[in-house]
Design a protein around this motif. Structure first.
Motif, mmCIF file in Angstrom:
data_model
loop_
_atom_site.group_PDB
_atom_site.id
_atom_site.type_symbol
_atom_site.label_atom_id
_atom_site.label_comp_id
_atom_site.label_asym_id
_atom_site.label_seq_id
_atom_site.Cartn_x
_atom_site.Cartn_y
_atom_site.Cartn_z
ATOM 1 N N THR A 1 67.808 9.186 49.232
ATOM 2 C CA THR A 1 68.376 8.292 50.236
ATOM 3 C C THR A 1 67.640 6.954 50.182
ATOM 4 O OG1 THR A 1 66.862 9.175 51.917
ATOM 5 C CG2 THR A 1 69.050 10.184 51.769
ATOM 6 N N GLY A 2 68.148 5.992 50.935
ATOM 7 C CA GLY A 2 67.463 4.707 51.015
ATOM 8 C C GLY A 2 67.775 3.753 49.883
ATOM 9 N N TYR A 3 68.860 4.000 49.145
ATOM 10 C CA TYR A 3 69.279 3.025 48.130
ATOM 11 C C TYR A 3 69.685 1.716 48.812
ATOM 12 C CZ TYR A 3 69.703 6.773 44.622
ATOM 13 O OH TYR A 3 69.471 7.807 43.749
ATOM 14 N N SER A 4 69.247 0.613 48.236
ATOM 15 C CA SER A 4 69.659 -0.669 48.791
ATOM 16 C C SER A 4 71.012 -1.108 48.253
ATOM 17 C CB SER A 4 68.623 -1.747 48.463
ATOM 18 O OG SER A 4 68.546 -1.953 47.067
ATOM 19 N N GLN A 5 71.466 -0.440 47.186
ATOM 20 C CA GLN A 5 72.781 -0.689 46.608
ATOM 21 C C GLN A 5 73.467 0.661 46.380
ATOM 22 O OE1 GLN A 5 74.056 -3.766 45.962
ATOM 23 N NE2 GLN A 5 72.213 -4.702 46.815
ATOM 24 N N PRO A 6 74.797 0.669 46.314
ATOM 25 C CA PRO A 6 75.487 1.936 46.064
ATOM 26 C C PRO A 6 75.054 2.592 44.759
ATOM 27 C CG PRO A 6 77.028 0.291 46.866
ATOM 28 C CD PRO A 6 75.745 -0.431 46.599
ATOM 29 N N VAL A 7 74.988 3.919 44.770
ATOM 30 C CA VAL A 7 74.562 4.684 43.605
ATOM 31 C C VAL A 7 75.799 5.196 42.866
ATOM 32 C CG1 VAL A 7 74.269 6.780 44.998
ATOM 33 C CG2 VAL A 7 73.132 6.595 42.798
ATOM 34 N N ILE A 8 75.762 5.086 41.540
ATOM 35 C CA ILE A 8 76.915 5.439 40.717
ATOM 36 C C ILE A 8 76.532 6.465 39.660
ATOM 37 C CG2 ILE A 8 78.701 4.562 39.155
ATOM 38 C CD1 ILE A 8 78.256 1.795 40.531
ATOM 39 N N ALA A 9 75.645 6.079 38.737
ATOM 40 C CA ALA A 9 75.299 6.938 37.601
ATOM 41 C C ALA A 9 74.347 8.048 38.035
ATOM 42 C CB ALA A 9 74.659 6.103 36.493
ATOM 43 N N LEU A 10 74.545 9.242 37.463
ATOM 44 C CA LEU A 10 73.688 10.379 37.791
ATOM 45 C C LEU A 10 73.735 11.372 36.640
ATOM 46 C CD1 LEU A 10 72.041 11.264 40.395
ATOM 47 C CD2 LEU A 10 73.872 12.899 40.769
ATOM 48 N N ALA A 11 72.579 11.971 36.326
ATOM 49 C CA ALA A 11 72.527 13.017 35.306
ATOM 50 C C ALA A 11 71.192 13.727 35.395
ATOM 51 C CB ALA A 11 72.707 12.435 33.898
ATOM 52 N N VAL A 12 71.165 14.972 34.939
ATOM 53 C CA VAL A 12 69.910 15.711 34.773
ATOM 54 C C VAL A 12 69.594 15.716 33.283
ATOM 55 C CG1 VAL A 12 68.732 17.908 35.018
ATOM 56 C CG2 VAL A 12 70.252 17.101 36.838
ATOM 57 N N ILE A 13 68.427 15.174 32.937
ATOM 58 C CA ILE A 13 68.013 15.042 31.541
ATOM 59 C C ILE A 13 66.584 15.549 31.421
ATOM 60 C CG2 ILE A 13 67.583 13.442 29.639
ATOM 61 C CD1 ILE A 13 69.630 11.550 30.987
ATOM 62 N N GLY A 14 66.376 16.562 30.580
ATOM 63 C CA GLY A 14 65.036 17.090 30.387
ATOM 64 C C GLY A 14 64.390 17.583 31.665
ATOM 65 N N GLY A 15 65.204 18.133 32.555
ATOM 66 C CA GLY A 15 64.680 18.648 33.813
ATOM 67 C C GLY A 15 64.423 17.604 34.865
ATOM 68 N N LYS A 16 64.782 16.362 34.604
ATOM 69 C CA LYS A 16 64.603 15.269 35.560
ATOM 70 C C LYS A 16 65.969 14.733 35.977
ATOM 71 C CE LYS A 16 60.062 15.163 35.062
ATOM 72 N NZ LYS A 16 59.104 15.511 36.154
ATOM 73 N N LEU A 17 66.061 14.323 37.239
ATOM 74 C CA LEU A 17 67.294 13.735 37.747
ATOM 75 C C LEU A 17 67.206 12.218 37.611
ATOM 76 C CD1 LEU A 17 69.996 14.421 39.277
ATOM 77 C CD2 LEU A 17 68.767 13.808 41.369
ATOM 78 N N TYR A 18 68.136 11.651 36.875
ATOM 79 C CA TYR A 18 68.223 10.201 36.697
ATOM 80 C C TYR A 18 69.355 9.669 37.566
ATOM 81 C CZ TYR A 18 65.235 10.228 32.508
ATOM 82 O OH TYR A 18 64.182 10.340 31.633
ATOM 83 N N SER A 19 69.133 8.524 38.201
ATOM 84 C CA SER A 19 70.194 7.869 38.952
ATOM 85 C C SER A 19 70.157 6.370 38.670
ATOM 86 C CB SER A 19 70.061 8.121 40.459
ATOM 87 O OG SER A 19 68.897 7.501 40.990
ATOM 88 N N GLY A 20 71.314 5.744 38.827
ATOM 89 C CA GLY A 20 71.409 4.304 38.626
ATOM 90 C C GLY A 20 72.208 3.677 39.741
ATOM 91 N N ASP A 21 71.643 2.636 40.387
ATOM 92 C CA ASP A 21 72.366 2.002 41.489
ATOM 93 C C ASP A 21 72.960 0.667 41.051
ATOM 94 O OD1 ASP A 21 70.435 -0.053 41.742
ATOM 95 O OD2 ASP A 21 69.364 0.978 43.339
ATOM 96 N N GLN A 22 73.871 0.166 41.876
ATOM 97 C CA GLN A 22 74.629 -1.034 41.527
ATOM 98 C C GLN A 22 73.750 -2.271 41.419
ATOM 99 O OE1 GLN A 22 78.566 -1.285 43.279
ATOM 100 N NE2 GLN A 22 78.257 -3.453 43.640
ATOM 101 N N GLY A 23 72.569 -2.230 41.983
ATOM 102 C CA GLY A 23 71.632 -3.329 41.837
ATOM 103 C C GLY A 23 70.956 -3.371 40.485
ATOM 104 N N GLY A 24 71.230 -2.375 39.618
ATOM 105 C CA GLY A 24 70.682 -2.374 38.276
ATOM 106 C C GLY A 24 69.473 -1.506 38.084
ATOM 107 N N GLY A 25 69.027 -0.802 39.134
ATOM 108 C CA GLY A 25 67.854 0.037 39.040
ATOM 109 C C GLY A 25 68.170 1.412 38.479
#
Length: 318
Positions: free
Chosen positions: A288-312
Motif C-alpha cells: 500500500t502507499g503507492y503515490s501513483q497507480p500500480v500496474i505491472a506485477l510478477a513473482v520472479i525468483g521468489g520475489k514480488l516485483y511491482s511497477g507504478d505509473q510514476g516509473g518506480g
C-alpha cells in the motif's frame, strides 16, 4: 493510441518523468521494500530471459516525447533495450525468445547478446479492425495467450481472450464476453490462465464490478450485457473473483499458494497490491502507499516485483 477507457485504466495522471522520485510503497508485516529502478515510463509487464529481468513500458500518451519500450533491470537502473518500440503493452518469454505486444502487433525478439537482441520477427500484425493486444503469457502448450483491447471492432476478435501460435501467427478465440482482459497468469497444473478484466469506467462510481477470470475454453463472460445489467449475468460464465467497481485489476503474481493482484484503483484507499488464497477467499492488502497507480506485477525468483505509473520498480519478499 489507447481508447478513452483504456487510458483511464493506464494513463490518467500522466506523471511519468516527475522531477522528484515518488515514495516507495509499504509492505505488510514490515517487510523491506527495495527500489529496483526508477524511470520506466508506465511499466506494464515483467519477463525473465537468460536470467535477466526485463520490464515493458507503455510510455506517456499525453507527452509523445516520453517513449516506452523494453527495459533491462540491473544495478539499480533500468536500461532501454536498443530497437525498442515506442509503446509496449505486454511482455512474455519462452525458449530463448522475448514476445512483445506493441499495440496491433506481437513481435518476437531472439538472439540476446547481453546488450541487445539480434533478431526481430513479426508474429502477427495487421488484423482487420483489430485495436491492440494487451498483456501476454506463454502457456504450457507453447501458445501465446493475450487479450484484445476494447478498441477492437472486428466481431471475430472483439471482447475476446485469444491464443496466438508463435510460429504461424494464427489467432484463435479462447473465450468471449470480456471487456478488457489485461494480464494472463498461468498457475501450476492449469492449462488455461487466470486473467484480470477491467469493466466499464463510465457507468458511475459504484458499478460495474471488475473481474478476475479463470478462463474456460469456449466460455462467454457476458460483456457487454453483463455486468452492466446484473439481471443478465445468470446466463453467462461466472468470474473467479469480483472486485468493487473501478478497483481495476492489472498485473498478477503467484507465490506460496497465494495470488497477488495489482489494483490500479484499489479497494477504497488508493492503489495497492492485494493477496488472496489461490482457492479463493478474502482480499488482504499487501503493498500500500503507492503515490501513483500500480500496474505491472510478477513473482520472479521468489520475489514480488511491482511497477507504478510514476516509473518506480519495487521488489519485496511475499
Amino acid at each position: 493510441m489507447l481508447s478513452a477507457a483504456a487510458a483511464a485504466a493506464l494513463l490518467a495522471a500522466g506523471t511519468v518523468g516527475a522531477k522528484s522520485p515518488p515514495p516507495s510503497p509499504h509492505a505488510a508485516g514490515a517487510r523491506t521494500v527495495t527500489v529496483v529502478a526508477r524511470g520506466v515510463p508506465t511499466p506494464t509487464e515483467f519477463a525473465v530471459l537468460a536470467g535477466r529481468v526485463f520490464v515493458s513500458g507503455y510510455g506517456d500518451e499525453q507527452d509523445a516525447k516520453v517513449l516506452g519500450g523494453v527495459y533491462l533491470l540491473g544495478g539499480g537502473k533500468a536500461a532501454r533495450v536498443p530497437g525498442s518500440p515506442a509503446h509496449v503493452f505486454g511482455l512474455a518469454s519462452a525458449r530463448g525468445t522475448l514476445y512483445l505486444s506493441t499495440g496491433p502487433a506481437i513481435l518476437a525478439w531472439s538472439g540476446w547478446n547481453g546488450h541487445a537482441f539480434r533478431n526481430t520477427r513479426v508474429v502477427v500484425s495487421g488484423l482487420d479492425g483489430f485495436g491492440d493486444f494487451n498483456g501476454l503469457a506463454v502457456g504450457p502448450d507453447g501458445l501465446i495467450y493475450v487479450g484484445a483491447n476494447p478498441d477492437t471492432t472486428n466481431p471475430a476478435y472483439a471482447d475476446s481472450f485469444l491464443s496466438v501460435d508463435p510460429a504461424s501467427g494464427a489467432v484463435t478465440v479462447v473465450a468471449t464476453g470480456i471487456r478488457q482482459p489485461w494480464q494472463p497468469l498461468f498457475l501450476p497444473g492449469r492449462t488455461l490462465p487466470l486473467v484480470s478484466d477491467l469493466n466499464q469506467d463510465d457507468l458511475g462510481p459504484k458499478r460495474p464490478p471488475d473481474y478476475l477470470l479463470a478462463i474456460e475454453r469456449g466460455a462467454d463472460y457476458g460483456y457487454p450485457a453483463c455486468p452492466a445489467t446484473p439481471s443478465t449475468c445468470a446466463g453467462y460464465a461466472r468470474p473467479f473473483v469480483q472486485f468493487p467497481a473501478h478497483a481495476s485489476p492489472m498485473g498478477l503474481g503467484y507465490a506460496g499458494g497465494r495470488l497477488y493482484i495489482a489494483l490500479y484503483g484499489g479497494l477504497g484507499k488508493g492503489p495497492e497490491v492485494v493477496s488472496m488464497p489461490v482457492a479463493g477467499g478474502r482480499l488482504t492488502p499487501f503493498l500500500t502507499g503507492y503515490s501513483q497507480p500500480v500496474i505491472a506485477l510478477a513473482v520472479i525468483g521468489g520475489k514480488l516485483y511491482s511497477g507504478d505509473q510514476g516509473g518506480g520498480i519495487y521488489r519485496v519478499t511475499p
